[in-house]
Design a protein around this motif. Structure first.
Motif, PDB file in Angstrom:
ATOM      1  N   LEU A  17      35.645  61.570  -3.597  1.00 13.79           N
ATOM      2  CA  LEU A  17      36.349  60.431  -4.201  1.00 13.79           C
ATOM      3  C   LEU A  17      36.216  59.174  -3.347  1.00 13.79           C
ATOM      4  CD1 LEU A  17      39.665  61.956  -5.621  1.00 13.79           C
ATOM      5  CD2 LEU A  17      37.571  61.343  -6.844  1.00 13.79           C
ATOM      6  N   GLU A  18      36.183  59.346  -2.024  1.00  9.67           N
ATOM      7  CA  GLU A  18      35.976  58.194  -1.152  1.00  9.67           C
ATOM      8  C   GLU A  18      34.609  57.574  -1.411  1.00  9.67           C
ATOM      9  OE1 GLU A  18      36.780  57.157   3.466  1.00  9.67           O
ATOM     10  OE2 GLU A  18      35.359  58.797   3.124  1.00  9.67           O
ATOM     11  N   ALA A  19      33.595  58.409  -1.579  1.00  8.68           N
ATOM     12  CA  ALA A  19      32.251  57.914  -1.876  1.00  8.68           C
ATOM     13  C   ALA A  19      32.225  57.193  -3.217  1.00  8.68           C
ATOM     14  CB  ALA A  19      31.254  59.075  -1.872  1.00  8.68           C
ATOM     15  N   VAL A  20      32.940  57.730  -4.190  1.00  9.80           N
ATOM     16  CA  VAL A  20      33.042  57.083  -5.508  1.00  9.80           C
ATOM     17  C   VAL A  20      33.676  55.708  -5.376  1.00  9.80           C
ATOM     18  CG1 VAL A  20      34.193  57.181  -7.762  1.00  9.80           C
ATOM     19  CG2 VAL A  20      33.097  59.229  -6.834  1.00  9.80           C
ATOM     20  N   LYS A  21      34.710  55.614  -4.548  1.00  7.88           N
ATOM     21  CA  LYS A  21      35.396  54.332  -4.342  1.00  7.88           C
ATOM     22  C   LYS A  21      34.445  53.296  -3.746  1.00  7.88           C
ATOM     23  CE  LYS A  21      37.619  53.516  -0.657  1.00  7.88           C
ATOM     24  NZ  LYS A  21      38.513  53.530   0.529  1.00  7.88           N
ATOM     25  N   TYR A  22      33.696  53.699  -2.722  1.00  7.87           N
ATOM     26  CA  TYR A  22      32.732  52.783  -2.109  1.00  7.87           C
ATOM     27  C   TYR A  22      31.683  52.346  -3.134  1.00  7.87           C
ATOM     28  CZ  TYR A  22      34.383  53.825   2.647  1.00  7.87           C
ATOM     29  OH  TYR A  22      35.128  53.945   3.799  1.00  7.87           O
ATOM     30  N   GLU A  23      31.212  53.283  -3.921  1.00  7.40           N
ATOM     31  CA  GLU A  23      30.174  52.970  -4.915  1.00  7.40           C
ATOM     32  C   GLU A  23      30.703  52.008  -5.974  1.00  7.40           C
ATOM     33  OE1 GLU A  23      27.033  55.887  -6.711  1.00  7.40           O
ATOM     34  OE2 GLU A  23      28.804  55.947  -8.004  1.00  7.40           O
ATOM     35  N   LYS A  24      31.906  52.241  -6.452  1.00  7.95           N
ATOM     36  CA  LYS A  24      32.515  51.387  -7.476  1.00  7.95           C
ATOM     37  C   LYS A  24      32.667  49.960  -6.944  1.00  7.95           C
ATOM     38  CE  LYS A  24      36.556  51.221 -10.552  1.00  7.95           C
ATOM     39  NZ  LYS A  24      37.086  49.900 -10.186  1.00  7.95           N
ATOM     40  N   THR A  25      33.170  49.821  -5.717  1.00  5.59           N
ATOM     41  CA  THR A  25      33.332  48.497  -5.116  1.00  5.59           C
ATOM     42  C   THR A  25      31.987  47.796  -4.957  1.00  5.59           C
ATOM     43  OG1 THR A  25      35.294  49.224  -3.907  1.00  5.59           O
ATOM     44  CG2 THR A  25      34.191  47.232  -3.107  1.00  5.59           C
ATOM     45  N   ALA A  26      30.984  48.538  -4.514  1.00  7.19           N
ATOM     46  CA  ALA A  26      29.649  47.973  -4.310  1.00  7.19           C
ATOM     47  C   ALA A  26      29.062  47.473  -5.624  1.00  7.19           C
ATOM     48  CB  ALA A  26      28.731  49.008  -3.679  1.00  7.19           C
ATOM     49  N   LEU A  27      29.180  48.256  -6.679  1.00  5.40           N
ATOM     50  CA  LEU A  27      28.632  47.860  -7.976  1.00  5.40           C
ATOM     51  C   LEU A  27      29.353  46.630  -8.521  1.00  5.40           C
ATOM     52  CD1 LEU A  27      28.131  51.375  -9.614  1.00  5.40           C
ATOM     53  CD2 LEU A  27      26.361  49.847  -8.731  1.00  5.40           C
ATOM     54  N   GLU A  28      30.651  46.555  -8.288  1.00  4.75           N
ATOM     55  CA  GLU A  28      31.424  45.382  -8.732  1.00  4.75           C
ATOM     56  C   GLU A  28      30.987  44.121  -8.001  1.00  4.75           C
ATOM     57  OE1 GLU A  28      35.410  46.605  -7.999  1.00  4.75           O
ATOM     58  OE2 GLU A  28      35.601  47.699  -9.897  1.00  4.75           O
ATOM     59  N   HIS A  29      30.430  44.280  -6.794  1.00  2.38           N
ATOM     60  CA  HIS A  29      29.953  43.140  -6.012  1.00  2.38           C
ATOM     61  C   HIS A  29      28.443  42.932  -6.157  1.00  2.38           C
ATOM     62  CE1 HIS A  29      33.918  43.503  -4.133  1.00  2.38           C
ATOM     63  NE2 HIS A  29      33.736  42.295  -3.645  1.00  2.38           N
ATOM     64  N   GLY A  30      27.861  43.569  -7.155  1.00  2.00           N
ATOM     65  CA  GLY A  30      26.460  43.308  -7.459  1.00  2.00           C
ATOM     66  C   GLY A  30      25.453  44.125  -6.692  1.00  2.00           C
ATOM     67  N   SER A  31      25.878  45.215  -6.040  1.00  5.13           N
ATOM     68  CA  SER A  31      24.924  46.051  -5.312  1.00  5.13           C
ATOM     69  C   SER A  31      23.916  46.667  -6.284  1.00  5.13           C
ATOM     70  CB  SER A  31      25.651  47.174  -4.573  1.00  5.13           C
ATOM     71  OG  SER A  31      24.718  48.079  -4.003  1.00  5.13           O
ATOM     72  N   PRO A  32      22.626  46.621  -5.954  1.00  2.82           N
ATOM     73  CA  PRO A  32      21.616  47.232  -6.833  1.00  2.82           C
ATOM     74  C   PRO A  32      21.504  48.741  -6.646  1.00  2.82           C
ATOM     75  CG  PRO A  32      20.540  46.243  -4.931  1.00  2.82           C
ATOM     76  CD  PRO A  32      22.010  45.945  -4.795  1.00  2.82           C
ATOM     77  N   PHE A  33      22.249  49.300  -5.685  1.00  2.00           N
ATOM     78  CA  PHE A  33      22.099  50.712  -5.351  1.00  2.00           C
ATOM     79  C   PHE A  33      23.348  51.506  -5.720  1.00  2.00           C
ATOM     80  CE2 PHE A  33      19.894  48.374  -1.811  1.00  2.00           C
ATOM     81  CZ  PHE A  33      18.608  48.556  -2.302  1.00  2.00           C
ATOM     82  N   THR A  34      23.147  52.723  -6.143  1.00  2.00           N
ATOM     83  CA  THR A  34      24.197  53.737  -6.182  1.00  2.00           C
ATOM     84  C   THR A  34      23.873  54.734  -5.070  1.00  2.00           C
ATOM     85  OG1 THR A  34      22.900  54.895  -7.872  1.00  2.00           O
ATOM     86  CG2 THR A  34      24.745  53.534  -8.645  1.00  2.00           C
ATOM     87  N   TRP A  35      24.820  55.599  -4.743  1.00  2.00           N
ATOM     88  CA  TRP A  35      24.575  56.556  -3.659  1.00  2.00           C
ATOM     89  C   TRP A  35      23.396  57.463  -3.972  1.00  2.00           C
ATOM     90  CZ3 TRP A  35      26.254  55.323   0.763  1.00  2.00           C
ATOM     91  CH2 TRP A  35      27.549  54.871   1.011  1.00  2.00           C
ATOM     92  N   SER A  36      23.343  57.929  -5.207  1.00  2.00           N
ATOM     93  CA  SER A  36      22.256  58.808  -5.634  1.00  2.00           C
ATOM     94  C   SER A  36      21.367  58.051  -6.600  1.00  2.00           C
ATOM     95  CB  SER A  36      22.818  60.063  -6.309  1.00  2.00           C
ATOM     96  OG  SER A  36      21.784  60.959  -6.660  1.00  2.00           O
ATOM     97  N   GLN A  37      20.073  58.102  -6.357  1.00  2.00           N
ATOM     98  CA  GLN A  37      19.133  57.267  -7.109  1.00  2.00           C
ATOM     99  C   GLN A  37      19.237  57.512  -8.617  1.00  2.00           C
ATOM    100  OE1 GLN A  37      15.097  57.861  -5.956  1.00  2.00           O
ATOM    101  NE2 GLN A  37      14.304  56.159  -7.150  1.00  2.00           N
ATOM    102  N   GLY A  38      19.409  56.421  -9.343  1.00  2.00           N
ATOM    103  CA  GLY A  38      19.306  56.466 -10.795  1.00  2.00           C
ATOM    104  C   GLY A  38      20.579  56.773 -11.550  1.00  2.00           C
ATOM    105  N   GLU A  39      21.686  57.105 -10.867  1.00  2.00           N
ATOM    106  CA  GLU A  39      22.921  57.409 -11.582  1.00  2.00           C
ATOM    107  C   GLU A  39      24.121  57.300 -10.647  1.00  2.00           C
ATOM    108  OE1 GLU A  39      23.019  61.501 -12.999  1.00  2.00           O
ATOM    109  OE2 GLU A  39      21.680  62.076 -11.364  1.00  2.00           O
ATOM    110  N   SER A  40      25.258  57.003 -11.250  1.00  4.18           N
ATOM    111  CA  SER A  40      26.481  56.932 -10.464  1.00  4.18           C
ATOM    112  C   SER A  40      26.972  58.337 -10.148  1.00  4.18           C
ATOM    113  CB  SER A  40      27.555  56.174 -11.243  1.00  4.18           C
ATOM    114  OG  SER A  40      28.029  56.959 -12.333  1.00  4.18           O
ATOM    115  N   LEU A  41      27.855  58.443  -9.166  1.00  4.68           N
ATOM    116  CA  LEU A  41      28.386  59.752  -8.796  1.00  4.68           C
ATOM    117  C   LEU A  41      29.217  60.360  -9.918  1.00  4.68           C
ATOM    118  CD1 LEU A  41      29.450  59.314  -5.061  1.00  4.68           C
ATOM    119  CD2 LEU A  41      27.324  60.252  -5.993  1.00  4.68           C
TER     120      LEU A  41
END
Length: 277
Positions: A197-221
Motif C-alpha cells: 500500500l505504501e508503494a501504491v501511495k507513492y505511485e498515485k502521488t507520482a502519477l498525479e504530478h505527471g510522472s511518466p513511470f509506474t513502479w511496474s512497466q506498463g501498468e499500475s500496481l
C-alpha cells in the motif's frame, strides 16, 4: 608507512554475503570493515539476514544512513518515481552515503580498498567507478573464479543459507524496488500488504504530478493485483519455470530447483550493484 582501509559493502543479498564469508575465511589476515547502507525501506528479511551474518562473522556491520530519506528525495525530484532510466534512489540513498563515509578515510590519508561481489560468470557487470586513485575496487570472485553455483556452495557450507526473501524474490533492495518482476509485486501484495500500500501511495502521488513511470512497466500496481491479472502473471511465471527446468541438465549434487531464480526466468538485467549484490 602507507595506511590502508579495507571495506566491503553488503546489500543483504546472497553475493555480498557470500563474499564477506569468503574473505573472512580465506583472507583472515585482512582486517575488513563491513558496511550496509540502510534506505529505511529495505525488505524485512534483509535485516534478519544481516543479523545472522554478523553472528557468523563475529563482527558488527557498520550501518550507514542517508542524511535525507526516500521521501525527501522524492520531493526533490518532483515526485518522479525512480526507474531504470532515472535511478536517483541508488545515487542518493546508497552511493552518496558511501562516498561521504569513505571520504573521511581518504581525507585522513588512507588508501581504501573496496571489495565488490561481482561473480566470475557476470561479464556484463562492472564495479563502482572510482574517481579517486586512492579508492581501489577489487573483485575477488572474478579473480578467483567463483560463479553463481559457487556462491550457493559458500552459503550452504557455512550454514548461512540464502536470504529469506529468496522464497519469493531474487534480489534485495527496497520493498518497492522498480526492478521487481510482476510476480514479485504479487508476492509483496500477499506477504506485506502494508508495504504494498505504501508503494501504491507513492505511485498515485507520482502519477498525479505527471510522472511518466509506474513502479511496474506498463501498468499500475492496483491494476496488477486484480484477480484476473494475478492469474495471468502466475500462469506466465509457471510456464517460464517449466521451460527453464526442461533446459537445465540434471546435477545429482544440486537439484535444478535450487539454482534458478527470477533473474534466470525473466532474463538478467543490469541492476544497481549497491542494492542487489
Amino acid at each position: 608507512m602507507e595506511k590502508t582501509k579495507h571495506v566491503l559493502g553488503l546489500s543483504g543479498g546472497k553475493d555480498s554475503a557470500a563474499l564477506a564469508v569468503y574473505m573472512h575465511r580465506n583472507y583472515p589476515e585482512i582486517e575488513i570493515e563491513y558496511f550496509f547502507t540502510d534506505t529505511g525501506k529495505e525488505l524485512h528479511e534483509t535485516y534478519d539476514y544481516l543479523n545472522k551474518l554478523e553472528g557468523l562473522l563475529d563482527k558488527q556491520i557498520t550501518r550507514l544512513n542517508p542524511d535525507r530519506d526516500f521521501d525527501f528525495w522524492l520531493r526533490q525530484y518532483g515526485n518522479l518515481l525512480p526507474s531504470p532510466q532515472t535511478r536517483w534512489c541508488t545515487r542518493q540513498l546508497k552511493i552518496r552515503p558511501f562516498e561521504k563515509w569513505v571520504r573521511e578515510f581518504l581525507n585522513d590519508g588512507f588508501k581504501v580498498i573496496s571489495y565488490v561481489a561481482i561473480r566470475s560468470d557476470e561479464e556484463y557487470r562492472e564495479g563502482y567507478d572510482s574517481k579517486d586513485d586512492d579508492l581501489i575496487v577489487k573483485l575477488p570472485f572474478k579473480e578467483d573464479g567463483v560463479d553463481k553455483e559457487g556462491v550457493f556452495e559458500i552459503l550452504e557450507t557455512e550454514g548461512l543459507g540464502r536470504p529469506g526473501y529468496y522464497d519469493w524474490r531474487s534480489r534485495s533492495g527496497c520493498t518497492f524496488c522498480f526492478y521487481q518482476q510482476k510476480i514479485e509485486w504479487v508476492e509483496l501484495y500477499r506477504r506485506y500488504y502494508d508495504d504494498f500500500l505504501e508503494a501504491v501511495k507513492y505511485e498515485k502521488t507520482a502519477l498525479e504530478h505527471g510522472s511518466p513511470f509506474t513502479w511496474s512497466q506498463g501498468e499500475s500496481l492496483l491494476d496488477l493485483v486484480k484477480d484476473d491479472r494475478i492469474k495471468e502473471i502466475e500462469i506466465d511465471h509457471q510456464r517460464r519455470k517449466e521451460a527453464l527446468l526442461a533446459k537445465l541438465q540434471e546435477n545429482p549434487l544440486r537439484p535444478k530447483e535450487k539454482i534458478i531464480d527470477n533473474d534466470d526466468l525473466y532474463g538478467i538485467s543490469k541492476v544497481c550493484l549497491s542494492c542487489h549484490k
